[in-house]
Design a protein around this motif. Structure first.
Motif, PDB file in Angstrom:
ATOM      1  N   ALA A 132      41.807  15.248   7.398  1.00 11.68           N
ATOM      2  CA  ALA A 132      42.293  14.502   6.241  1.00 11.68           C
ATOM      3  C   ALA A 132      42.545  15.472   5.092  1.00 11.68           C
ATOM      4  O   ALA A 132      41.869  16.513   4.992  1.00 11.68           O
ATOM      5  CB  ALA A 132      41.273  13.448   5.830  1.00 11.68           C
ATOM      6  N   THR A 201      33.951  10.178   1.868  1.00  8.84           N
ATOM      7  CA  THR A 201      34.462   9.240   2.880  1.00  8.84           C
ATOM      8  C   THR A 201      33.653   7.949   2.906  1.00  8.84           C
ATOM      9  O   THR A 201      34.103   6.952   3.485  1.00  8.84           O
ATOM     10  CB  THR A 201      34.447   9.878   4.285  1.00  8.84           C
ATOM     11  N   GLU A 207      42.373   8.042  -0.084  1.00 11.22           N
ATOM     12  CA  GLU A 207      42.397   9.461   0.281  1.00 11.22           C
ATOM     13  C   GLU A 207      43.010  10.298  -0.837  1.00 11.22           C
ATOM     14  O   GLU A 207      42.580  11.431  -1.089  1.00 11.22           O
ATOM     15  CB  GLU A 207      43.168   9.653   1.584  1.00 11.22           C
TER      16      GLU A 207
END
Length: 234
Positions: A132, A201, A207
């Motif tokens: 990510a 997270t 994000e």
């Protein structure tokens, strides 16, 4: 290999904490070339760092060979420095006996192995595409700052060697650690930044927001390293 590295990291950490107890019992100076400080700081620092590298190599899908080299070098560095602490002699730049010279050269070789593995880690971080964005940024900045810590360490070794040859051992022991603060500050970004990205997270944030937070933390961390370098150079 990763489980072995985690186990050894615990042993190194416990070694550092044990020698902190030894310091309080035995006494003596905390600073200086002959003290328990190195056994404490190297044990704790390498224990945390080895665990961090084991985790980050898993994130980056780096093979076990690199982690194995780093693990071996970590054990060698902590073991030899601890040995010299018990022998009450300096560890770095000490070539006053054949054995001490062998230890000093082995420490330098171990440092070379560590720099090699950290460079590999930086390259792997820049090649990675599967993480990510927040974790990828954390790993990349952490790896680069970790490499900067190694470079600060190399500067101290180089300075110590030059001082030993030109001005003698005592001057080298006393003044070669100029970049110690910068080295220490830069050492643990490879743990702190990925840890931050992982903790984020568990939040409900997007994000994009997590990446901005990691970016801000990375910028502040780099500024802290620069400030430590300025203080070290002054």
């Amino acid at each position: 290999m990763r489980k072995v590295a985690y186990g050894i990291s615990v042993v190194l950490l416990l070694s550092g904490l044990f020698h902190l107890v030894v310091f309080f019992v035995d006494g003596g100076p905390w600073e200086g070339p002959v003290s328990w400080r190195k056994a404490v700081t190297f044990g704790v620092s390498f224990g945390l760092t080895l665990a961090s590298v084991a985790w980050v190599t898993k994130l980056l899908r780096v093979g076990p060979v690199v982690l194995g080299i780093f693990t071996f070098a970590s054990v060698m560095e902590v073991g030899l420095i601890t040995l010299q602490a018990w022998r009450k002699v300096p560890s770095h730049f000490n070539d006053e006996t054949a054995f001490d010279a062998l230890v000093a050269r082995s420490l330098a070789a171990g440092g070379g192995l560590i720099i090699f593995t950290v460079i590999w880690l930086v390259v792997a971080a820049w090649k990675a595409r599967h993480l990510a964005p927040s974790m990828l940024l954390a790993v990349r900045v952490g790896a680069v700052t970790f490499l900067s810590a190694m470079l600060f360490g190399a500067l101290m070794i180089a300075r110590g060697v030059v001082l030993t040859l030109t001005e003698g051992h005592q001057v080298a022991y006393a003044t070669a650690g100029t970049w110690k603060l910068a080295h220490g500050v830069a050492m643990h970004g490879v743990l702190l930044l990925p840890l931050l990205a992982w903790l984020l997270t568990f939040t409900p944030w997007s994000e994009h927001r997590r990446t901005r937070i990691v970016g801000t933390a990375s910028a502040l961390y780099v500024l802290a390293i620069v400030a430590a370098a300025v203080v070290s150079a002054s």
